[in-house]
Design an enzyme around this catalytic site. Structure first.
Site, PDB file in Angstrom:
ATOM      1  N   SER A 178       0.803  -1.230   0.000  1.00  0.00           N
ATOM      2  CA  SER A 178       0.000   0.000   0.000  1.00  0.00           C
ATOM      3  C   SER A 178       0.832   1.275   0.000  1.00  0.00           C
ATOM      4  O   SER A 178       0.354   2.304  -0.453  1.00  0.00           O
ATOM      5  CB  SER A 178      -0.961  -0.005   1.194  1.00  0.00           C
ATOM      6  OG  SER A 178      -0.248  -0.140   2.409  1.00  0.00           O
ATOM      7  N   HIS A 206      -5.416  -3.191  -3.012  1.00  0.00           N
ATOM      8  CA  HIS A 206      -5.044  -2.290  -4.109  1.00  0.00           C
ATOM      9  C   HIS A 206      -4.968  -2.987  -5.464  1.00  0.00           C
ATOM     10  O   HIS A 206      -4.556  -2.378  -6.445  1.00  0.00           O
ATOM     11  CB  HIS A 206      -3.708  -1.608  -3.783  1.00  0.00           C
ATOM     12  CG  HIS A 206      -3.768  -0.814  -2.518  1.00  0.00           C
ATOM     13  ND1 HIS A 206      -4.311   0.445  -2.462  1.00  0.00           N
ATOM     14  CD2 HIS A 206      -3.413  -1.129  -1.250  1.00  0.00           C
ATOM     15  CE1 HIS A 206      -4.265   0.881  -1.209  1.00  0.00           C
ATOM     16  NE2 HIS A 206      -3.723  -0.058  -0.457  1.00  0.00           N
ATOM     17  N   LYS A 237     -12.093   0.950  -1.947  1.00  0.00           N
ATOM     18  CA  LYS A 237     -11.045   1.525  -2.800  1.00  0.00           C
ATOM     19  C   LYS A 237     -11.542   1.534  -4.248  1.00  0.00           C
ATOM     20  O   LYS A 237     -12.433   2.298  -4.563  1.00  0.00           O
ATOM     21  CB  LYS A 237      -9.739   0.798  -2.548  1.00  0.00           C
ATOM     22  CG  LYS A 237      -9.224   1.216  -1.163  1.00  0.00           C
ATOM     23  CD  LYS A 237      -8.038   0.493  -0.631  1.00  0.00           C
ATOM     24  CE  LYS A 237      -7.720   1.090   0.746  1.00  0.00           C
ATOM     25  NZ  LYS A 237      -6.917   0.229   1.591  1.00  0.00           N
TER      26      LYS A 237
HETATM   27  C1  LIG Z   1      -6.962   0.061   3.070  1.00  0.00           C
HETATM   28  C2  LIG Z   1      -6.323  -1.225   3.386  1.00  0.00           C
HETATM   29  C3  LIG Z   1      -6.893  -2.095   4.316  1.00  0.00           C
HETATM   30  C4  LIG Z   1      -8.055  -1.703   5.178  1.00  0.00           C
HETATM   31  O1  LIG Z   1      -9.237  -1.657   4.472  1.00  0.00           O
HETATM   32  P1  LIG Z   1     -10.431  -0.754   4.996  1.00  0.00           P
HETATM   33  O2  LIG Z   1     -11.625  -1.259   4.286  1.00  0.00           O
HETATM   34  O3  LIG Z   1     -10.082   0.651   4.639  1.00  0.00           O
HETATM   35  O4  LIG Z   1     -10.510  -0.959   6.482  1.00  0.00           O
HETATM   36  C5  LIG Z   1      -6.326  -3.339   4.476  1.00  0.00           C
HETATM   37  N1  LIG Z   1      -5.226  -3.695   3.772  1.00  0.00           N
HETATM   38  C6  LIG Z   1      -4.641  -2.863   2.899  1.00  0.00           C
HETATM   39  C7  LIG Z   1      -3.435  -3.330   2.158  1.00  0.00           C
HETATM   40  C8  LIG Z   1      -5.163  -1.596   2.693  1.00  0.00           C
HETATM   41  O5  LIG Z   1      -4.564  -0.756   1.843  1.00  0.00           O
END
Ligand SMILES: *Cc1c(COP(=O)(O)O)cnc(C)c1O
Length: 384
Positions: A178, A206, A237
């Site tokens: 991330s 991602h 996302k």
């Molecule tokens: C954003 C993210 C999460 C958490 O997800 P949310 O739905 O925002 O709680 C978990 N793992 C990774 C790699 C992320 O980028």
């Protein structure tokens, strides 16, 4: 009362350039944002396909609220599990080519629940050192032993797995990292898991919607599949809404339903969100043009950032960090861009290792080539 202690702690964070502040966005989410009365082009969000404010999804959310109301009213195992959740779970499982899927309210909770439910005392969790904070916290919640391997270091992981003879083994990794934007070496990781009889938990926050055939994610991108892969992806996302899911063999999902505490002891997400996500899934599947446009922007940005005094990283994804180093320097650069109407967040420790503060540029299919040019020109100006 320990207020002075809290103040000291905050002062210390401030002195290190680590104090965090929120900025209030007054417009809808998108590439063009209004923040405290000023307009910005944003390179901050993970809304990779521009779906967070898509009219089809908004309409589905409204229709979902008409049908199911605003809230779920209870946990999934009580009376909160609706037809909308059930339908979305089936669609998600089919989409990522797994037998079964389970919705969670957030990705953070999905990781906590999966690791905690699948491991216990005497088991071992193996984790890439650059994994997302939610996977790190998940390991603390589980009673398993924890071994962290150097980023993408397959040989070290092989040795660690070889040294571990007792209990279940669970390898956890971000599929796309991330804060760096690079990819895990999935085929090699799967080979190791086969060799040492380990589970492989992939966090594709991602990759889902962005990578692979029809946006099916990193499994499709790397062409691997195995019953020992437990696939997790988030829905806030690229999918543009909120939530997350775990997809795996049915027995794994049954285990989560019965044991994952972050699934059991929480109110189900509003069913209307699932109605919206079903539409989002269709848009993702039809989104090849968006993904091609996004890929073009990534190439354009990387080329444009050549020759700056700050280095880019080995990333082919929409996450394109610019390595600055110091916390204050990263903040200053972020502020200078903001003065030019461009919003790029500075990411500092502990989110990233000490001395690797960076600008985390994220691109979206909703950006235009002109938006990216504007960012490139501003950075070259500021580098002088
Ligand atoms: C954003 C993210 C999460 C958490 O997800 P949310 O739905 O925002 O709680 C978990 N793992 C990774 C790699 C992320 O980028």
């Amino acid at each position: 009362m320990p207020f002075t202690e809290l103040q000291l702690q905050l002062d210390e964070q401030a002195a290190k350039g680590l104090l965090r502040q929120r900025r209030t966005v007054t417009s809808a989410q998108g590439i063009r944002l209004t923040v405290e009365g000023k307009q910005y082009v944003s390179f901050c969000s993970n809304d990779y396909l521009g779906l967070a404010n898509h009219p089809v999804i908004i309409a589905a959310l409204q229709a979902g609220a008409e049908l199911y109301g605003a809230g779920a009213g209870a946990a999934h195992l009580v009376s909160g599990h609706s037809l909308a959740h059930e339908a979305l779970e089936n669609e998600l499982a089919t989409f990522v080519d797994k037998p079964s899927a389970l919705l969670f309210s957030t990705g953070y909770m999905a990781n906590l629940g999966a690791v905690q439910a699948l491991t216990d005392r005497g088991d071992t969790v193996f984790a890439d050192k650059l994994n997302h904070a939610s996977l790190n916290d998940a390991m603390q919640l589980s009673h398993a032993n924890v071994k962290r391997y150097r980023h993408n270091d397959i040989a070290q992981l092989d040795a660690m797995l070889g040294e571990t003879s007792k209990g279940r083994k669970l390898v956890c990794t971000d599929a796309v990292f991330s804060m760096d934007g690079d990819r895990a070496r999935l085929p090699e990781l799967l080979d190791l898991c086969e060799k040492h009889d380990a589970w492989l938990l992939l966090d594709d926050a991602h990759g889902f919607g962005v990578s692979g055939k029809n946006g099916r994610g990193s499994l499709s991108h790397s062409g691997i599949e195995s019953p020992r892969i437990i696939y997790m992806a988030t829905l806030g996302k690229a999918a543009g809404v909120s939530g997350a899911f775990v997809a795996a063999e049915k027995i794994v999902i049954d285990t989560l339903v019965n044991n994952a505490r972050s699934y059991i002891y929480t109110t189900a997400s509003p069913p209307a969100l699932s109605v919206a996500l079903s539409e989002s899934l269709k848009l993702i599947a039809e989104g090849d043009e968006w993904r091609a446009h996004l890929q073009g922007l990534i190439t354009k940005l990387r080329k444009g950032l050549e020759g700056l005094r700050w280095a880019t990283m080995e990333s082919g994804t929409a996450i394109q960090p610019l390595m600055i180093g110091g916390n204050q320097a990263a903040l200053d650069l972020s502020v200078a861009l903001r003065e030019r109407g461009i919003w790029v967040p500075a990411i500092r420790p502990p989110t990233v290792p000490v001395n690797t503060a960076r600008l985390r540029i994220t691109l979206s299919a909703a950006h235009t080539a002109a938006d990216v040019n504007r960012l490139i020109e501003a950075l070259h100006e500021l580098a002088r």
